[in-house]
Scaffold this active site. Structure first.
Site, PDB file in Angstrom:
ATOM      1  N   GLY A  34      -3.724 -20.690  47.554  1.00  0.00           N
ATOM      2  CA  GLY A  34      -3.004 -21.221  48.718  1.00  0.00           C
ATOM      3  C   GLY A  34      -3.084 -22.739  48.705  1.00  0.00           C
ATOM      4  O   GLY A  34      -4.180 -23.296  48.626  1.00  0.00           O
ATOM      5  N   ALA A  35      -1.927 -23.388  48.770  1.00  0.00           N
ATOM      6  CA  ALA A  35      -1.894 -24.847  48.639  1.00  0.00           C
ATOM      7  C   ALA A  35      -2.710 -25.535  49.738  1.00  0.00           C
ATOM      8  O   ALA A  35      -3.467 -26.471  49.468  1.00  0.00           O
ATOM      9  CB  ALA A  35      -0.448 -25.331  48.685  1.00  0.00           C
ATOM     10  N   ASN A 166       6.137 -29.305  48.675  1.00  0.00           N
ATOM     11  CA  ASN A 166       5.709 -28.074  47.991  1.00  0.00           C
ATOM     12  C   ASN A 166       6.826 -27.032  47.878  1.00  0.00           C
ATOM     13  O   ASN A 166       6.685 -25.898  48.358  1.00  0.00           O
ATOM     14  CB  ASN A 166       4.556 -27.441  48.768  1.00  0.00           C
ATOM     15  CG  ASN A 166       3.215 -27.697  48.129  1.00  0.00           C
ATOM     16  OD1 ASN A 166       3.079 -27.608  46.905  1.00  0.00           O
ATOM     17  ND2 ASN A 166       2.227 -28.013  48.935  1.00  0.00           N
ATOM     18  N   ARG A 168       9.042 -24.050  47.008  1.00  0.00           N
ATOM     19  CA  ARG A 168       8.841 -22.754  46.341  1.00  0.00           C
ATOM     20  C   ARG A 168      10.186 -22.054  46.269  1.00  0.00           C
ATOM     21  O   ARG A 168      10.689 -21.527  47.260  1.00  0.00           O
ATOM     22  CB  ARG A 168       7.837 -21.887  47.126  1.00  0.00           C
ATOM     23  CG  ARG A 168       6.424 -22.413  47.144  1.00  0.00           C
ATOM     24  CD  ARG A 168       5.771 -22.328  45.767  1.00  0.00           C
ATOM     25  NE  ARG A 168       4.370 -22.728  45.798  1.00  0.00           N
ATOM     26  CZ  ARG A 168       3.923 -23.966  45.576  1.00  0.00           C
ATOM     27  NH1 ARG A 168       4.772 -24.949  45.323  1.00  0.00           N
ATOM     28  NH2 ARG A 168       2.633 -24.223  45.614  1.00  0.00           N
ATOM     29  N   ASP A 258      -2.045 -30.504  44.888  1.00  0.00           N
ATOM     30  CA  ASP A 258      -2.956 -30.298  46.020  1.00  0.00           C
ATOM     31  C   ASP A 258      -4.159 -31.240  45.913  1.00  0.00           C
ATOM     32  O   ASP A 258      -4.606 -31.804  46.911  1.00  0.00           O
ATOM     33  CB  ASP A 258      -3.434 -28.844  46.079  1.00  0.00           C
ATOM     34  CG  ASP A 258      -2.266 -27.874  46.206  1.00  0.00           C
ATOM     35  OD1 ASP A 258      -1.217 -28.285  46.752  1.00  0.00           O
ATOM     36  OD2 ASP A 258      -2.391 -26.724  45.736  1.00  0.00           O
TER      37      ASP A 258
HETATM   38  P1  ATP Z   1       1.726 -28.903  41.315  1.00  0.00           P
HETATM   39  O1  ATP Z   1       2.011 -28.392  39.942  1.00  0.00           O
HETATM   40  O2  ATP Z   1       0.315 -28.746  41.706  1.00  0.00           O
HETATM   41  O3  ATP Z   1       2.705 -28.430  42.354  1.00  0.00           O
HETATM   42  P2  ATP Z   1       3.118 -31.401  41.688  1.00  0.00           P
HETATM   43  O4  ATP Z   1       4.377 -31.019  40.995  1.00  0.00           O
HETATM   44  O5  ATP Z   1       3.109 -31.474  43.157  1.00  0.00           O
HETATM   45  O6  ATP Z   1       1.918 -30.495  41.187  1.00  0.00           O
HETATM   46  P3  ATP Z   1       2.487 -33.411  39.713  1.00  0.00           P
HETATM   47  O7  ATP Z   1       3.305 -34.641  39.624  1.00  0.00           O
HETATM   48  O8  ATP Z   1       2.595 -32.405  38.643  1.00  0.00           O
HETATM   49  O9  ATP Z   1       2.664 -32.829  41.179  1.00  0.00           O
HETATM   50  O10 ATP Z   1       0.952 -33.832  39.756  1.00  0.00           O
HETATM   51  C1  ATP Z   1       0.382 -34.509  40.840  1.00  0.00           C
HETATM   52  C2  ATP Z   1      -0.394 -35.703  40.354  1.00  0.00           C
HETATM   53  O11 ATP Z   1      -1.443 -35.280  39.467  1.00  0.00           O
HETATM   54  C3  ATP Z   1       0.437 -36.709  39.570  1.00  0.00           C
HETATM   55  O12 ATP Z   1       1.080 -37.614  40.438  1.00  0.00           O
HETATM   56  C4  ATP Z   1      -0.632 -37.353  38.699  1.00  0.00           C
HETATM   57  O13 ATP Z   1      -1.349 -38.304  39.442  1.00  0.00           O
HETATM   58  C5  ATP Z   1      -1.568 -36.191  38.384  1.00  0.00           C
HETATM   59  N1  ATP Z   1      -1.155 -35.521  37.137  1.00  0.00           N
HETATM   60  C6  ATP Z   1      -0.425 -34.390  37.015  1.00  0.00           C
HETATM   61  N2  ATP Z   1      -0.219 -34.069  35.734  1.00  0.00           N
HETATM   62  C7  ATP Z   1      -0.847 -35.022  35.001  1.00  0.00           C
HETATM   63  C8  ATP Z   1      -1.015 -35.267  33.597  1.00  0.00           C
HETATM   64  N3  ATP Z   1      -0.485 -34.467  32.679  1.00  0.00           N
HETATM   65  N4  ATP Z   1      -1.728 -36.348  33.212  1.00  0.00           N
HETATM   66  C9  ATP Z   1      -2.260 -37.194  34.129  1.00  0.00           C
HETATM   67  N5  ATP Z   1      -2.142 -37.018  35.459  1.00  0.00           N
HETATM   68  C10 ATP Z   1      -1.451 -35.951  35.904  1.00  0.00           C
END
Ligand code: ATP
Length: 316
Positions: A34-35, A166, A168, A258
């Protein structure tokens, strides 16, 4: 005294260790997913007090979820149990390292029965921050109303509203999500979209154009998550990219957002400059993708500090 309030649906998560179609899986390790509870757990690890609310089924799975989240040090005192619907479940299917499916058993679940009157107004009123996730309004009409009511209570009491869309895809249409996300964003003080969510909300393409459209004439802070690139911070006071941290091996990309949200909230509670707030959130996101599971990788404060120090300086 509670620093942060959040609420939403946490499900029992069945995530097999083997990479096989679910029809050939015979053992299902039982965890929680859960987020919003991830954010609450992340915050307690970073040294803050967080309260999480949900309506759980009056069944063993509901008790398992409550025990797990409470066991992580999150306040669950306003949670309720209902006989009217069962606790929601989620099954994950990993077919290859890049091919993952989720199967929800959550329609009509106990959490989808949350209503505005269920909210503990006192907790929201005295919290410094309320964290709203865009998953909750997708669960049902009464959940959507509960989200809007929580924002209203926060606004009346000077509680900062942080919104993470978020998205979905399995829960609602893009058209409906866009409308509701923008309604929530209008009242939020800080918005944390991924680039794709920002694009959906604004119809713009480029990072800076998306941020500009989300900011409009308001006084909000927009922080767009950019995966390995880090994040883009955009407010009336500053506009800058904050680099991500390198990750040696991506084990599990889920949950980074999260952890990132927990990092932002923590930095704001610590009253740090925004650039430093985003830097710490980037560090936590990078730490989370290196560990399997949604909550397993959420770091303690000291671990984040250590991770953020350039190599070579730490001599112990
Ligand atoms: P989720 O998959 O949990 O829904 P999201 O899509 O909301 O994630 P992302 O941009 O994938 O968000 O990741 C959130 C943050 O985590 C990024 O802004 C970055 O700071 C960090 N992050 C994610 N993936 C990486 C990576 N491969 N390398 C470095 N930092 C990362």
């Amino acid at each position: 005294k509670i620093d942060v309030f959040t609420f939403g649906e946490t499900m029992v998560l069945f995530q097999p260790e083997q990479m096989l179609p679910l029809e050939y899986i015979h053992q299902f390790p039982k965890k929680i997913g859960g987020a919003e509870s991830n954010v609450a757990i992340g915050l307690t690890r970073l040294g803050h007090s967080a309260s999480w609310y949900s309506k759980l089924g009056n069944d063993p799975f509901g008790r398992f979820i409550l025990n797990s989240i409470r066991g992580e040090g999150v306040d669950t005192s306003s949670c309720q149990f209902t006989d009217q619907a069962p606790t929601g479940l989620i099954f994950k299917e990993q077919l290859s390292s890049s091919d993952m499916n989720v199967y929800y058993y959550r329609k009509g679940s106990s959490a989808s029965l949350m209503e505005p009157e269920d909210l503990d107004e006192k907790i929201i009123a005295q919290a410094k921050i309320i964290h709203i996730s865009g998953i909750t309004p997708a669960l049902s009409e009464s959940c959507r109303r509960t989200v809007m009511r929580s924002i209203e209570i926060a606004k009346q009491n000077g509680t900062i509203v942080i919104f993470d869309p978020n998205m979905r895809m399995k829960l609602w249409s893009e058209e409906r999500a866009k409308k509701i996300f923008n309604e929530i964003a209008e009242h939020a003080d800080i918005i944390l979209p991924g680039l794709d969510e920002g694009q959906l909300m604004t119809g713009k393409k480029e990072v800076e154009a998306v941020a500009e459209a989300l900011l409009g004439k308001s006084n909000k802070t927009i922080i767009i998550k950019l995966g390995s690139q880090g994040a883009y911070l955009h407010s009336n006071a500053e506009k800058l990219y904050v680099d991500g941290f390198p990750v040696e091996k991506i084990v599990d990309p889920v949950g980074a957002g999260d952890g990132f949200a927990a990092g932002i909230i923590s930095g704001i509670l610590r009253q740090e400059p925004m650039k430093q707030v985003v830097r710490r959130a980037n560090a936590i996101g990078a730490m989370v993708v290196g560990v399997s599971g949604d909550i397993e990788g959420l770091p303690y404060f000291e671990a984040v500090e250590k991770f953020m120090k350039p190599a070579g300086i730490d001599r112990d």
